[in-house]
Design a protein around this motif. Structure first.
Motif, short mmCIF file in Angstrom:
data_model
loop_
_atom_site.label_atom_id
_atom_site.label_comp_id
_atom_site.label_asym_id
_atom_site.label_seq_id
_atom_site.Cartn_x
_atom_site.Cartn_y
_atom_site.Cartn_z
N PHE A 1 -6.39 -5.28 8.67
CA PHE A 1 -5.67 -6.23 9.15
C PHE A 1 -4.24 -6.74 8.46
CE2 PHE A 1 -5.74 -11.24 9.96
CZ PHE A 1 -5.09 -10.99 11.17
N GLY A 2 -3.22 -6.04 9.22
CA GLY A 2 -2.11 -5.95 8.39
C GLY A 2 -0.92 -6.71 9.44
N GLU A 3 0.15 -7.12 8.64
CA GLU A 3 1.53 -7.44 9.34
C GLU A 3 2.82 -7.01 8.65
OE1 GLU A 3 2.68 -11.55 8.42
OE2 GLU A 3 0.76 -11.92 7.78
N LYS A 4 3.66 -6.95 9.54
CA LYS A 4 5.02 -6.63 8.99
C LYS A 4 5.48 -7.48 7.58
CE LYS A 4 9.69 -6.28 10.53
NZ LYS A 4 10.21 -5.13 10.34
N THR A 5 5.93 -6.72 6.49
CA THR A 5 6.52 -7.14 5.46
C THR A 5 5.42 -7.93 4.59
OG1 THR A 5 8.52 -7.57 6.84
CG2 THR A 5 8.51 -8.65 4.64
N LYS B 1 0.94 -5.16 3.01
CA LYS B 1 2.49 -5.42 3.46
C LYS B 1 2.84 -4.34 4.47
CE LYS B 1 4.48 -7.65 -0.64
NZ LYS B 1 5.63 -7.50 -1.47
N CYS B 2 1.82 -3.96 5.60
CA CYS B 2 2.45 -3.10 6.41
C CYS B 2 1.43 -3.35 7.83
CB CYS B 2 2.45 -1.49 6.13
SG CYS B 2 0.98 -0.76 5.95
N VAL B 3 2.03 -2.90 8.98
CA VAL B 3 1.42 -3.14 10.12
C VAL B 3 0.23 -2.10 9.82
CG1 VAL B 3 3.19 -4.11 11.35
CG2 VAL B 3 3.07 -1.57 11.28
N VAL C 1 0.86 -1.25 0.02
CA VAL C 1 -0.03 -0.08 -0.03
C VAL C 1 0.87 1.20 -0.10
CG1 VAL C 1 -0.23 0.21 2.55
CG2 VAL C 1 -2.12 1.15 0.96
N LYS C 2 1.89 1.19 0.47
CA LYS C 2 3.11 2.05 0.66
C LYS C 2 3.61 2.63 -0.65
CE LYS C 2 4.67 1.33 4.83
NZ LYS C 2 5.69 1.24 5.98
N ALA C 3 3.91 1.70 -1.42
CA ALA C 3 4.51 1.76 -2.83
C ALA C 3 3.52 2.05 -3.76
CB ALA C 3 5.25 0.39 -3.16
N ARG C 4 2.11 2.06 -3.53
CA ARG C 4 1.23 2.19 -4.43
C ARG C 4 0.37 3.15 -3.98
NH1 ARG C 4 3.48 -0.28 -7.25
NH2 ARG C 4 3.56 -2.19 -6.26
#
Length: 300
Positions: free
Chosen positions: A59-63, A38-40, A13-16
């Motif tokens: 509902f995220g998690e690291k990496t 792909k992020c918390v 989501v950050k890259a997009r």
DNA sequence: ATGGTCGGTGACCGA
């Protein structure tokens, strides 16, 4: 009134974020089901999206992995994680109930004879799912994929018993038929086309879930009531490698699966292919469906 | 950076 629901694997989501905000502004889906954020949750770019009028369920998690629901309507009863394995820590499933405003009559009545407001909630349950890729048919990850699909099927069975509008969209990592694959021979035996995952996809359909991308006997639905007799395959994912997008070497692996109540309201299905052609694109394009809300006449 | 290409991470892994 219609409702649009999109499913999109954004691949971070950050890259997009720039593409995503442009898309949310221009296409403005009422509900967006995202995968591979792909992020918390604390790192999710909430504000920019909320500023466009969306409510968020994360509902995220690291990496890795990570799923989210964006909705112009309020979200309730948010549930995170797919039941059936308490030891599964991967963030691959989130569901919520969307409260739809349902305007009775022509939308100008203030209340009915009992004084109930004209806008009454109508239940629509949605879920965003990111099915494991499976890596290789001989790997432990593939067994996890098969178990995940078994759990997904069991959970769908539970939800279908509610007899409500239900839309479970996302990256299923399954091309259900050879028609969903640009070069079926080249993909034979891969984790995306493997008979074991196709069997499980059919098992889900057998429960009574409808694949919005398929009109029985007619191929893909392209727009409101216009099924093409010999449709061009509409893929949703093209590998970054080998210049796959330019050669249209794709697969249809992202799906929106509907309960019969939701399928009754289905009026359109499309792939936002142009987003795959941008610089810095996700390797997936959004898939969008249009639901038309029930009219009063249909309630009678 | 194990072939190609991405993204996140941290000196590769996952897709």
């Amino acid at each position: 009134m219609t409702i649009s629901i999109a499913a999109w694997n954004v691949n971070s989501v950050k890259a997009r974020i720039v593409h995503m905000l442009d898309w949310l502004k221009q296409d403005a889906p009422d509900i967006a089901l995202l995968q591979e954020t792909k992020c918390v949750d604390d790192a999710f770019p909430k504000m920019e999206i909320e500023d466009l009028g969306y409510n968020l369920a994360l509902f995220g998690e690291k990496t890795y992995n990570g799923v989210a629901i964006l909705s112009k309507f309020p979200l309730e009863d948010i549930r995170r994680g797919l039941p059936g394995d308490s030891g599964d820590a991967q963030a691959r499933y989130i569901e919520a109930v969307v409260s739809l405003p349902r305007v009775t009559g022509a939308g100008c009545r203030v209340s009915d004879k009992k004084g109930i407001p004209s806008v009454t909630p109508q239940a629509l349950r949605v879920a965003s799912v990111y099915v494991p890729n499976g890596q290789d048919a001989a790997s432990e990850k593939f067994q996890y994929k098969l178990r995940f699909l078994d759990r997904l099927r069991a959970h769908m069975q539970t939800l279908l018993a509610y007899d409500e509008m239900l839309v479970i969209g996302g990256d299923y990592n399954i091309a259900p038929e050879n028609a969903d694959v640009h070069d079926p021979k080249a993909w034979e035996g891969s984790v995306l086309t493997h008979e074991e995952v196709r069997r499980r996809f059919r098992g889900i359909l057998h429960l009574g879930m409808y694949d919005a991308g398929v009109v029985p006997g007619a191929g893909c639905r392209v727009s409101d009531k216009k099924a093409v007799s010999s449709p061009a395959p509409l893929y949703t994912w093209w590998d970054y490698r080998n210049n796959a997008f330019a050669r249209d070497d794709g697969l249809r692996i992202d799906h929106l699966l509907l309960s019969s109540q939701a399928a009754d309201a289905l009026s359109g299905w499309r792939v936002e292919k142009k987003l795959r052609g941008l610089d810095k694109a996700s390797d997936h394009a959004p898939v969008v469906i249009i639901l038309r809300e029930r009219s009063e006449a249909q309630d009678l």
